[in-house]
Structure formats: C-alpha cells, structure tokens
Design an enzyme around this catalytic site. Structure first.
Site, PDB file in Angstrom:
ATOM      1  N   LYS A 107       0.813  -1.219   0.000  1.00 50.91           N
ATOM      2  CA  LYS A 107       0.000   0.000   0.000  1.00 50.91           C
ATOM      3  C   LYS A 107       0.846   1.268   0.000  1.00 50.91           C
ATOM      4  O   LYS A 107       0.336   2.346  -0.282  1.00 50.91           O
ATOM      5  CB  LYS A 107      -0.980  -0.042   1.146  1.00 50.91           C
ATOM      6  CG  LYS A 107      -1.943  -1.215   0.965  1.00 50.91           C
ATOM      7  CD  LYS A 107      -3.151  -1.144   1.827  1.00 50.91           C
ATOM      8  CE  LYS A 107      -4.179  -2.200   1.448  1.00 50.91           C
ATOM      9  NZ  LYS A 107      -3.820  -3.549   1.924  1.00 50.91           N
TER      10      LYS A 107
HETATM   11  C1  LIG Z   1      -4.596  -4.599   1.647  1.00 53.33           C
HETATM   12  C2  LIG Z   1      -3.905  -5.913   1.684  1.00 53.33           C
HETATM   13  C3  LIG Z   1      -4.315  -6.978   0.891  1.00 53.33           C
HETATM   14  C4  LIG Z   1      -5.549  -6.905   0.022  1.00 53.33           C
HETATM   15  O1  LIG Z   1      -5.403  -6.027  -1.050  1.00 53.33           O
HETATM   16  P1  LIG Z   1      -6.693  -5.514  -1.846  1.00 53.33           P
HETATM   17  O2  LIG Z   1      -6.174  -4.585  -2.857  1.00 53.33           O
HETATM   18  O3  LIG Z   1      -7.561  -4.834  -0.825  1.00 53.33           O
HETATM   19  O4  LIG Z   1      -7.358  -6.720  -2.404  1.00 53.33           O
HETATM   20  C5  LIG Z   1      -3.576  -8.146   0.912  1.00 53.33           C
HETATM   21  N1  LIG Z   1      -2.505  -8.268   1.704  1.00 53.33           N
HETATM   22  C6  LIG Z   1      -2.080  -7.282   2.496  1.00 53.33           C
HETATM   23  C7  LIG Z   1      -0.901  -7.502   3.371  1.00 53.33           C
HETATM   24  C8  LIG Z   1      -2.760  -6.053   2.515  1.00 53.33           C
HETATM   25  O5  LIG Z   1      -2.334  -5.070   3.297  1.00 53.33           O
END
Ligand SMILES: *Cc1c(COP(=O)(O)O)cnc(C)c1O
Length: 428
Positions: A107
């Site tokens: 993210k």
């Molecule tokens: C946010 C997240 C996900 C899921 O990603 P999406 O884009 O919401 O499907 C998977 N793994 C981790 C570690 C995350 O932080």
C-alpha cells in the site's frame, strides 16, 4: 483523462477531479473512459527501462496531458523510492516483494503516489481532510504518505482489536496531522462510516473530505506499475507463460493487475486468492452475490466481505469482452494458510499469511511449463506474532518497526455510530 461513474455513466470527471473527489454520486466508483493499449514492441522497449521511467510511460498513457510527463516523472520519483524485487521460491515460482517501502506493505506504492497527486492537483489554499477506513495496512501507508503535509488532515478509522499490534503502532503513534480512531466494529463497519460521511454533502464540503482507500483511482494506477516491474525481471522465455496470484481483500490489487493486462502486459491468467471471506469465489461459482458476515482470519488485511473494487473488475471484463469464468478464484482457510507458511519455510522462504494464501493456490493451479508469481503484499515482520507462532522461530523486526513499537498509541475510541464520527470531524 476522463473517467465515468459506474453508477451513473453520465457523471464524467477529469483525473484531477477523480483524485480530489475519490467517489462519485451515489458512492459510485470512477472508471477510465479510454482503455489504452500498448503495441507489443512498446511493451518490449518498456520492459528494458528503469522502474520510474517505465512507470511514467504507463501512467501517462492513462492520465494523458493533464499532467505533463516531466511533472509526472518527478512525482513518481518522489513516490517510488524503494524497489519491488522478485524473490525465487522454486524453479517455477517467485514472490513479487512489494513490502520494501516505509510501512512494509504494497500500500506504500498507492498511498505515496496518491499523496503526490493530491498535492499536485490541489489548490494550496484549500484544507483537505483525508478520511479513510483501514483493515490494517492502508492506514499506515496513507498516514506516512501524508504525514507533515501542509493543509492536509488525515483521519483513519480501523476496527478496534482486529489489526495486529504492530500494524496499529505503525500509524497510531504519529500524531501531528494524523488522527486515528479505533471503532468498536469490523472493517465493513468502518468502511460504511466513511461512506456515510461522503454522503453527507454538508460535512463533505465543510471539512473538504477526500478518501484515500483503494477506491481512489490514483492508487490503482500506481499499482499497475509493479506488475510491469515484475515481468521486466523475468527472463524472456518465461514472460509469455505467466500466472499471477493476488491475495485479495478489497480487490484493488487485482484490479490493477487486470489494468496492466489490459494495457498489453502478457499475463496468461490471474488467480484471486481470498481467505474465509469468500464472497467473490462463491459469486464466480454460483453467480450469486451473497456476502456473509465478515469473519476474522490470520490474514486480517483481507477480512473484507464486500470488496469495494469488484464493480471495477466486472466493468473491465465487460469492456474488454473477457470472460469472468477465466478468472481463477478460491478461498483458503486459516489451517491451510498455516500449512502453506510452513511449506514455504521448508522451501527456504519466510512468508506471512496473506502471501501464503496466494502461493498456496498458485502451486495448486500452475500447469507444466508455466511460471507463477504471487504477490508478497506485506513484510512478515508486520505479522510477527502469528508468523513466529506458526513457524516456531523468532523473526527479526526491521529497525523502523522496532522503533515505532516503543511509542505510545494516540488513537481515539469510538462506537460504530455516524453521529459520533460527524461530531469528531467537525469539532476535534
Ligand atoms: C490490503 C492488503 C491486501 C488486500 O489487497 P486488496 O487490494 O484490498 O485486495 C492483501 N494483503 C495485504 C498484506 C494487505 O495489506
């Protein structure tokens, strides 16, 4: 770049507007009107470029002349300050490690690019309030990306007691322009509070609301770039035999991967891997959208039963006339996740629950001659308690995380109640 609202195709906005607004009317998601495609020879040339130059080419294909390429490159350079390396697991499987940024999860890519874009498109006199819900990792990425930015206030809601203690420390200890609220409810409750706030026209205007979760188009666009980066690191002969497995919660990462394919990146097949919150795999099987109550799992960042980005996935398949039946999707329970982590450990690769789910489905689905990538969405140390317990071995914390873990939490607590949130936004 023009985008339309998936709930009302007549509502069309520019990229700048979509970045500022986040969502359209009736909480509709924005989706690109044009779906650019590169020629195969372009793709080959791009795969030779460095990460930032290539990313700027990819993003200007979508954004167009709304942001001059030079500006875009500078912003990308400021956002993408860390690599996305492949790490070999077996001869035919590697992990795309997306956790080398400041908050140790993928993210960081979207969060940091969005912060750059928002700053670029905003009038510096406006006060902006970023309101976002997090299932754990978005909060940290957004908080760090906006920390210390002038005229920006960040308010982050998260489900109390449902994220890992270290995840919480990472973003609830910053203070300054970052406010965090522990909500007595699950992630869907947090997400619903955010949506209610956006529906409140008066509130929205008064505090200059903007969202920073995966519904913001700038985050998705940024995420397209690391799919290209992954392919660029593969030897030529493997590039056309690629299967990518994506651990999915809100389905933003998967949407970005599909947008990469739509640009022409060679990907044979995607696997959307979920935990017990299996609305999508059940939907693909039964053709009925029937979200269950969200359940808590080891892979808490994927504890989402009403994935926000799913309408975008459906729209892309419709526009490209791809068949949804070609999307592989299945759910993995906690016990199988533990087992997968131990198997990976035996192969010499320490992983965490989210990536392990993606790996597990990939190793079951991969055919002879294909090459598989799974996304390493977070650093194992972010989930050190469960990883240590499952693998029965200690895990060193990266220094940034160890330092944060010592600081006091600064969060407010709140009931799952919109009136309380409204009051907070207006008066705190
Ligand atoms: C946010 C997240 C996900 C899921 O990603 P999406 O884009 O919401 O499907 C998977 N793994 C981790 C570690 C995350 O932080």
């Amino acid at each position: 770049m023009k985008l339309y609202n998936l709930k009302d195709h007549n509502e069309q906005v520019s990229f700048s507007q979509a970045v500022k607004q986040g969502l359209g009317q009736q909480q509709g998601l924005f989706f690109p009107l044009e779906l650019p495609e590169f020629e195969l020879t372009d793709i080959d040339d791009m795969l030779e470029m460095d990460f930032v130059s290539r990313s700027s080419k990819i993003l200007s294909a979508y954004i167009g002349d709304e942001i001059p390429q030079q500006q875009l490159s500078e912003r990308l350079k400021a956002a993408f300050t860390f690599p996305a390396p492949l790490s070999r697991v077996t001869d035919d499987i590697a992990c795309l490690e997306l956790f080398h940024g400041p908050t140790l999860a993928f993210k960081d890519f979207g969060g940091r690019f969005m912060a750059q874009m928002l700053q670029y498109v905003s009038d510096s006199a406006e006060q902006i309030t970023i309101l976002t819900a997090t299932s754990g990792d978005t909060g940290a990425a957004v908080a760090h990306a906006f920390y210390g930015m002038e005229n920006v206030r960040v308010v982050i809601l998260y489900p109390q007691g449902k994220i890992s203690p270290l995840q919480e420390k990472l973003f609830c200890t910053l203070g300054g322009n970052i406010q965090t609220i522990a909500v007595d409810g699950d992630f869907d409750a947090c997400q619903s509070l955010v949506k209610q706030a956006f529906d409140d026209e008066n509130l929205r205007k008064t505090v200059g609301l903007n969202s920073a979760n995966s519904i913001n188009i700038s985050r998705l666009l940024a995420q397209i770039c690391y799919y290209f980066e992954a392919v660029a690191q593969l030897p030529q002969e493997k590039r056309n035999q690629l299967v990518i497995s994506v651990p999915s919660g809100n389905f933003g990462d998967l949407t970005a991967g599909l947008l990469a394919k739509s640009l022409g990146l060679p990907v044979k097949r995607f696997i959307a891997a979920t935990n017990a919150n299996d609305t999508v795999p059940r939907f693909l099987k039964n053709n009925a959208w029937e979200p269950n109550k969200t359940v808590a799992t080891l892979s808490n960042a994927m504890d989402v039963s009403q994935p926000n980005n799913w309408p975008r996935v459906e729209e892309l398949y419709r526009r490209k006339t791809w068949r949804l039946s070609e999307l592989v999707s299945a759910s993995v329970d906690d016990e199988t996740t533990r087992q997968a982590m131990r198997e990976l450990n035996d192969l010499g690769y320490v992983s965490e629950p989210h990536a392990a789910i993606a790996w597990r489905l990939l190793r079951d689905n991969l055919q002879e001659g294909e090459f598989g990538l799974f996304l390493g969405t977070a650093h194992p140390a972010k989930f050190n308690e469960s990883v240590e317990a499952i693998l029965g071995q200690p895990l060193a914390l990266p220094q940034a995380l160890a330092d944060r873990a010592e600081l006091p939490l600064l969060s407010h607590e709140m009931a799952d109640d919109f009136a309380a949130l409204r009051d907070f936004l207006l008066n705190k």
